[in-house]
Design a protein around this motif. Structure first.
Motif, PDB file in Angstrom:
ATOM      1  N   LEU A 155       0.818  -1.215   0.000  1.00 30.06           N
ATOM      2  CA  LEU A 155       0.000   0.000   0.000  1.00 30.06           C
ATOM      3  C   LEU A 155       0.850   1.262   0.000  1.00 30.06           C
ATOM      4  N   GLN A 156       1.943   1.259   0.759  1.00 33.65           N
ATOM      5  CA  GLN A 156       2.803   2.445   0.803  1.00 33.65           C
ATOM      6  C   GLN A 156       3.509   2.671  -0.528  1.00 33.65           C
ATOM      7  N   ARG A 157       3.873   1.583  -1.188  1.00 31.37           N
ATOM      8  CA  ARG A 157       4.480   1.709  -2.510  1.00 31.37           C
ATOM      9  C   ARG A 157       3.453   2.278  -3.491  1.00 31.37           C
ATOM     10  N   SER A 158       2.211   1.816  -3.361  1.00 26.03           N
ATOM     11  CA  SER A 158       1.133   2.311  -4.213  1.00 26.03           C
ATOM     12  C   SER A 158       0.849   3.795  -3.945  1.00 26.03           C
ATOM     13  N   LEU A 159       0.920   4.195  -2.680  1.00 24.46           N
ATOM     14  CA  LEU A 159       0.695   5.600  -2.312  1.00 24.46           C
ATOM     15  C   LEU A 159       1.754   6.507  -2.921  1.00 24.46           C
ATOM     16  N   SER A 160       2.993   6.026  -3.002  1.00 26.04           N
ATOM     17  CA  SER A 160       4.077   6.867  -3.528  1.00 26.04           C
ATOM     18  C   SER A 160       3.871   7.200  -4.999  1.00 26.04           C
ATOM     19  N   ARG A 161       3.056   6.392  -5.710  1.00 25.97           N
ATOM     20  CA  ARG A 161       2.791   6.644  -7.128  1.00 25.97           C
ATOM     21  C   ARG A 161       1.591   7.576  -7.348  1.00 25.97           C
ATOM     22  N   ARG A 162       0.862   7.889  -6.292  1.00 34.54           N
ATOM     23  CA  ARG A 162      -0.311   8.752  -6.410  1.00 34.54           C
ATOM     24  C   ARG A 162       0.103  10.224  -6.435  1.00 34.54           C
ATOM     25  N   LYS A 164      -0.151  13.796  -5.038  1.00 33.67           N
ATOM     26  CA  LYS A 164      -0.527  14.366  -3.744  1.00 33.67           C
ATOM     27  C   LYS A 164      -1.705  15.316  -3.900  1.00 33.67           C
ATOM     28  N   GLY A 165      -2.697  15.154  -3.001  1.00 30.42           N
ATOM     29  CA  GLY A 165      -3.865  16.016  -3.017  1.00 30.42           C
ATOM     30  C   GLY A 165      -5.019  15.453  -3.823  1.00 30.42           C
ATOM     31  N   SER A 166      -4.776  14.411  -4.638  1.00 30.08           N
ATOM     32  CA  SER A 166      -5.865  13.845  -5.438  1.00 30.08           C
ATOM     33  C   SER A 166      -6.769  12.980  -4.563  1.00 30.08           C
ATOM     34  N   SER A 167      -7.956  12.666  -5.072  1.00 30.63           N
ATOM     35  CA  SER A 167      -8.893  11.851  -4.297  1.00 30.63           C
ATOM     36  C   SER A 167      -8.358  10.435  -4.129  1.00 30.63           C
ATOM     37  N   ASN A 168      -7.655   9.913  -5.136  1.00 33.32           N
ATOM     38  CA  ASN A 168      -7.049   8.579  -5.010  1.00 33.32           C
ATOM     39  C   ASN A 168      -5.968   8.569  -3.935  1.00 33.32           C
ATOM     40  N   TYR A 169      -5.240   9.670  -3.822  1.00 35.56           N
ATOM     41  CA  TYR A 169      -4.198   9.784  -2.796  1.00 35.56           C
ATOM     42  C   TYR A 169      -4.830   9.725  -1.404  1.00 35.56           C
ATOM     43  N   HIS A 170      -5.898  10.511  -1.185  1.00 33.58           N
ATOM     44  CA  HIS A 170      -6.557  10.546   0.122  1.00 33.58           C
ATOM     45  C   HIS A 170      -7.210   9.202   0.455  1.00 33.58           C
ATOM     46  N   GLN A 171      -7.726   8.538  -0.574  1.00 33.12           N
ATOM     47  CA  GLN A 171      -8.326   7.214  -0.389  1.00 33.12           C
ATOM     48  C   GLN A 171      -7.267   6.209   0.070  1.00 33.12           C
ATOM     49  N   LYS A 172      -6.089   6.279  -0.521  1.00 37.58           N
ATOM     50  CA  LYS A 172      -4.994   5.360  -0.169  1.00 37.58           C
ATOM     51  C   LYS A 172      -4.449   5.683   1.223  1.00 37.58           C
ATOM     52  N   VAL A 173      -4.398   6.967   1.591  1.00 40.14           N
ATOM     53  CA  VAL A 173      -3.954   7.368   2.927  1.00 40.14           C
ATOM     54  C   VAL A 173      -4.884   6.785   3.986  1.00 40.14           C
TER      55      VAL A 173
END
Length: 187
Positions: A155-162, A164-173
């Motif tokens: 999940l953290q590796r996936s977050l690094s590809r998002r 920042k500030g997008s809805s997908n980023y916040h969903q992964k956080v």
């Protein structure tokens, strides 16, 4: 100050007093060179609050807790409270997953009995193991926590590809925060 900032009227007065005391303590610590400058706390973020018991404004009822300005709030009570304890204050905090936790401070009289230490053991934290004892024995994390660590890594590796500030980023956080909370509860 409540006339200038009307949103302060929505909050319990004792929680405002506790916040002011915490702020004073933080500035005293800063000016005595014991800690860094106090961090800014925005009104838009939920940091939680502490309120004191005055005139029975806080009560622990069956399945509910009565809080000032909020009324009765449904709770999951983890243990029964003996009747000889005196309620002092309540702290409400919000986790990063959106769950609210209530810590209740009670005062009670109890004599501490001294015991002789016959045997002692030393435990040390390890990054790769659950713990290491004083003899060098290493205990691994339970299998379910190890699988959660692997999920967390993905999940953290996936977050690094998002972005920042997008809805997908916040969903992964949020997904990562839920997994962290799950690991914390298992520990």
């Amino acid at each position: 100050y409540k006339d200038a900032y009307p949103f302060l009227k929505d909050i319990d007065s004792l929680s405002l007093a506790n916040t002011q005391l915490n702020q004073e303590k933080a500035f005293k610590q800063f000016f005595n060179h014991k800690q860094d400058f106090p961090k800014f706390h925005s009104k838009k973020q939920d940091y939680g609050y502490t309120t004191n018991l005055v005139n029975n404004n806080i009560a622990l009822l069956k399945g509910f807790i009565k809080l000032p300005k909020l009324g009765e709030v449904k709770i999951k009570q983890h243990r029964a409270i003996p009747s000889d304890m005196i309620l002092k204050n309540v702290t409400v905090s919000k986790s990063s997953t959106g769950n609210y936790y209530v810590s209740i401070l009670y005062e009670y009289q109890k004599e501490i009995k001294k015991k002789d230490v016959k045997e002692s053991i030393g435990l040390d934290f390890s990054m790769t193991h659950f713990y290491i004892d004083h003899e060098g024995f290493k205990l691994d994390y339970p299998k379910d926590i190890q699988t959660d660590f692997n999920k967390l890594r993905v999940l953290q590796r996936s977050l690094s590809r998002r972005i920042k500030g997008s809805s997908n980023y916040h969903q992964k956080v949020l997904e990562i925060a839920l997994l962290h909370e799950r690991i914390r509860h298992k520990r």
